[in-house]
Design an enzyme around this catalytic site. Structure first.
Site, PDB file in Angstrom:
ATOM      1  CE1 TYR A  33      37.448  28.601  39.646  1.00  0.00           C
ATOM      2  CE2 TYR A  33      38.396  30.800  39.761  1.00  0.00           C
ATOM      3  CZ  TYR A  33      38.072  29.605  40.365  1.00  0.00           C
ATOM      4  OH  TYR A  33      38.360  29.429  41.682  1.00  0.00           O
ATOM      5  CG  ASP A  40      32.034  34.267  39.053  1.00  0.00           C
ATOM      6  OD1 ASP A  40      31.468  33.387  39.721  1.00  0.00           O
ATOM      7  OD2 ASP A  40      33.248  34.549  39.181  1.00  0.00           O
ATOM      8  CD  GLN A 105      28.504  29.918  41.641  1.00  0.00           C
ATOM      9  OE1 GLN A 105      28.259  30.561  40.641  1.00  0.00           O
ATOM     10  NE2 GLN A 105      29.731  29.821  42.142  1.00  0.00           N
ATOM     11  N   GLY A 165      29.120  29.204  46.918  1.00  0.00           N
ATOM     12  CA  GLY A 165      30.062  30.157  46.335  1.00  0.00           C
ATOM     13  C   GLY A 165      31.239  30.386  47.276  1.00  0.00           C
ATOM     14  CG  ASP A 167      34.288  26.923  45.990  1.00  0.00           C
ATOM     15  OD1 ASP A 167      33.363  27.759  46.028  1.00  0.00           O
ATOM     16  OD2 ASP A 167      34.828  26.583  44.936  1.00  0.00           O
ATOM     17  NE  ARG A 200      41.936  26.380  43.682  1.00  0.00           N
ATOM     18  CZ  ARG A 200      40.779  26.827  43.201  1.00  0.00           C
ATOM     19  NH1 ARG A 200      40.564  28.125  43.101  1.00  0.00           N
ATOM     20  NH2 ARG A 200      39.844  25.982  42.830  1.00  0.00           N
ATOM     21  CD  GLU A 396      39.750  32.949  42.583  1.00  0.00           C
ATOM     22  OE1 GLU A 396      40.926  32.568  42.365  1.00  0.00           O
ATOM     23  OE2 GLU A 396      38.773  32.175  42.598  1.00  0.00           O
TER      24      GLU A 396
HETATM   25  C1  GLC Z   1      35.237  29.728  43.025  1.00  0.00           C
HETATM   26  C2  GLC Z   1      34.467  30.582  44.026  1.00  0.00           C
HETATM   27  C3  GLC Z   1      33.075  30.840  43.502  1.00  0.00           C
HETATM   28  C4  GLC Z   1      33.154  31.477  42.126  1.00  0.00           C
HETATM   29  C5  GLC Z   1      34.045  30.665  41.169  1.00  0.00           C
HETATM   30  C6  GLC Z   1      34.338  31.391  39.870  1.00  0.00           C
HETATM   31  O1  GLC Z   1      34.673  28.475  42.879  1.00  0.00           O
HETATM   32  O2  GLC Z   1      34.430  29.973  45.268  1.00  0.00           O
HETATM   33  O3  GLC Z   1      32.366  31.662  44.383  1.00  0.00           O
HETATM   34  O4  GLC Z   1      31.901  31.627  41.581  1.00  0.00           O
HETATM   35  O5  GLC Z   1      35.267  30.387  41.777  1.00  0.00           O
HETATM   36  O6  GLC Z   1      34.901  32.633  40.113  1.00  0.00           O
END
Ligand code: GLC
Length: 423
Positions: A33, A40, A105, A165, A167, A200, A396
């Protein structure tokens, strides 16, 4: 936990915040990410506030610098070019000066900003920052009820699972059946090169995530039409409760800095939404459940989304029932709190939001339960969270049965939550 352990964890958490700091925003983790994510960042600012208040305010202000003219605050801000993530800015193509995604989000900004303000040592900085942010957060709240609750029910609908959030939660499975995949075209996922594909979402889910994205893009990201045009409209109790909590906390903060009109608007939003939220309670599951607005029916899925309402000022007997529900879940998993009911056949201990425990959720639950007087359960959640990190590191998310780390490593909001728990 002894003092030495405490210090080691604290130091590790600080190092992770440093590692992922990009100056005016923080990436959730390197590789997987590489941009700024909405909730976040807000939760990360809580961790940062223990070290550097100015940096914490900057984190949230950077996010709001990228608020849309209609009031939406996007779920990703693509500050820098990075090929390692899909779908990137060219796929979203939202036409923003700094490219962003086109969906939102969980709105935790009101909650986090109020917390930053309440704990601020530098009060003049806090007043100055809050004076800018409060009207911006208010516009976002207004946007939610205007664009995502066009009939004025008091509850807003999500148009894409990424907005939740959470997913790939089981919550979306049935509604996803209605989302087509034709015309999506070929693409290369990047997430599965950074993390174990078994942890995932599946390919079928990804195709549907993209179909929705392309559909909204074809409608020029016009939020006055997207809600009704979406085949996916799900009312998530957790999301709505976070919005309610943010409205309540924004009202408190707005009062504190003399913005009484904003305070009143948010109190009214929260009151109406709280009444409506109760319609999502399921006696069968002993918790809240999602509602499918297109199919007009409750969704039979006992996920963490139905426990998150503990963060809002729901009736005491509901908070108590949620504490009991978590206790029942704990009989089937060593660590709290599994993101899906371990007794449901769809539970998957390692797959993202279909079973793993997430520290941010634990933090929100512990906070809400403590407020409601469910102190014993709140303390259990905090102790289990720290255990989980000592056992599996700053991942995570974690397998709630084995405690094994899953997804990305050296994760920013996990570190921020550890600092919150320790302080
Ligand atoms: C994933 C999670 C999401 C979060 C993102 C970055 O997409 O599901 O909740 O904000 O990762 O960490």
């Amino acid at each position: 936990m002894n003092h030495e352990h405490h210090q080691t964890l604290w130091k590790q958490a600080c190092d992770i915040l440093d590692l992922n700091d990009r100056g005016s925003y923080t990436v959730p983790t390197k590789g997987l990410y590489p941009f700024q994510w909405n909730w976040d960042s807000c939760l990360t600012a809580l961790g940062q506030s223990h070290i550097n208040e100015e940096r914490a305010w900057r984190e949230i202000q950077t996010l709001f610098d990228n608020q849309w003219p209609d009031g939406m605050v996007p779920h990703i801000v693509f500050h820098e070019h990075d090929d390692g993530y899909f779908p990137g800015p060219d796929v979203w193509s939202t036409g923003r000066p700094v490219p962003t995604s086109g969906i939102t989000q969980p709105p935790v900004a009101g909650f986090c900003v109020n917390r930053l303000y309440e704990r601020a040592k530098d009060t003049s900085l806090a007043i100055q920052q809050a004076s800018t942010l409060v009207p911006q957060i208010n516009r976002w709240h207004h946007w939610f009820y205007q664009c995502r609750d066009p009939k004025g029910t008091g509850l807003i609908a999500l148009l894409h699972p990424w907005e939740a959030g959470r997913d790939n939660s089981v919550d979306w499975d049935d509604a996803f059946e209605r989302v087509p995949t034709d015309g999506v075209g070929s693409y290369v996922r990047r997430d599965t090169t950074h993390a174990n594909p078994e942890h995932r979402p599946t390919q079928g889910q990804y195709d549907r995530y993209l179909w929705l994205l392309q559909h909204f893009r074809s409608l020029d990201w016009d939020n006055s039409v997207l809600h009704d045009a979406s085949p996916f409209q799900v009312v998530d109790p957790g999301f709505n409760a976070l919005l309610i909590r943010s409205c309540t906390d924004l009202a408190t903060l707005a009062d504190a800095i003399g913005m009484t009109d904003i305070a009143e608007q948010n109190r009214q939003r929260a009151a109406k939404a709280l009444t409506a939220l109760d319609s999502l309670w399921s006696d069968q599951h002993g918790q809240y459940v999602c509602f499918d607005r297109v199919a007009n029916c409750a969704i039979d899925s006992a996920s963490i989304g139905g426990l998150i309402p503990a963060v809002a000022s729901i009736p005491k007997h509901r908070s108590n029932a949620i504490a009991q529900r978590i206790d029942r879940i704990s009989a089937h998993s060593r660590f709290l709190v599994a993101s899906h009911d371990p007794e449901d056949g769809r539970f998957d201990a390692d797959r993202y939001w279909r079973g793993p425990a997430w520290l941010i959720i634990n933090y929100l639950l512990a906070d809400g339960l403590a407020h409601a007087g469910e102190t014993a359960m709140s303390k259990r959640i905090i102790a289990s969270s720290l255990d989980l990190i000592e056992n599996g590191g700053f991942a995570e998310y974690h397998d709630p049965i084995s405690g094994d780390p899953c997804g990305g490593a050296s994760f920013t909001w996990t570190a921020a939550m550890v600092m919150e728990f320790l302080s």
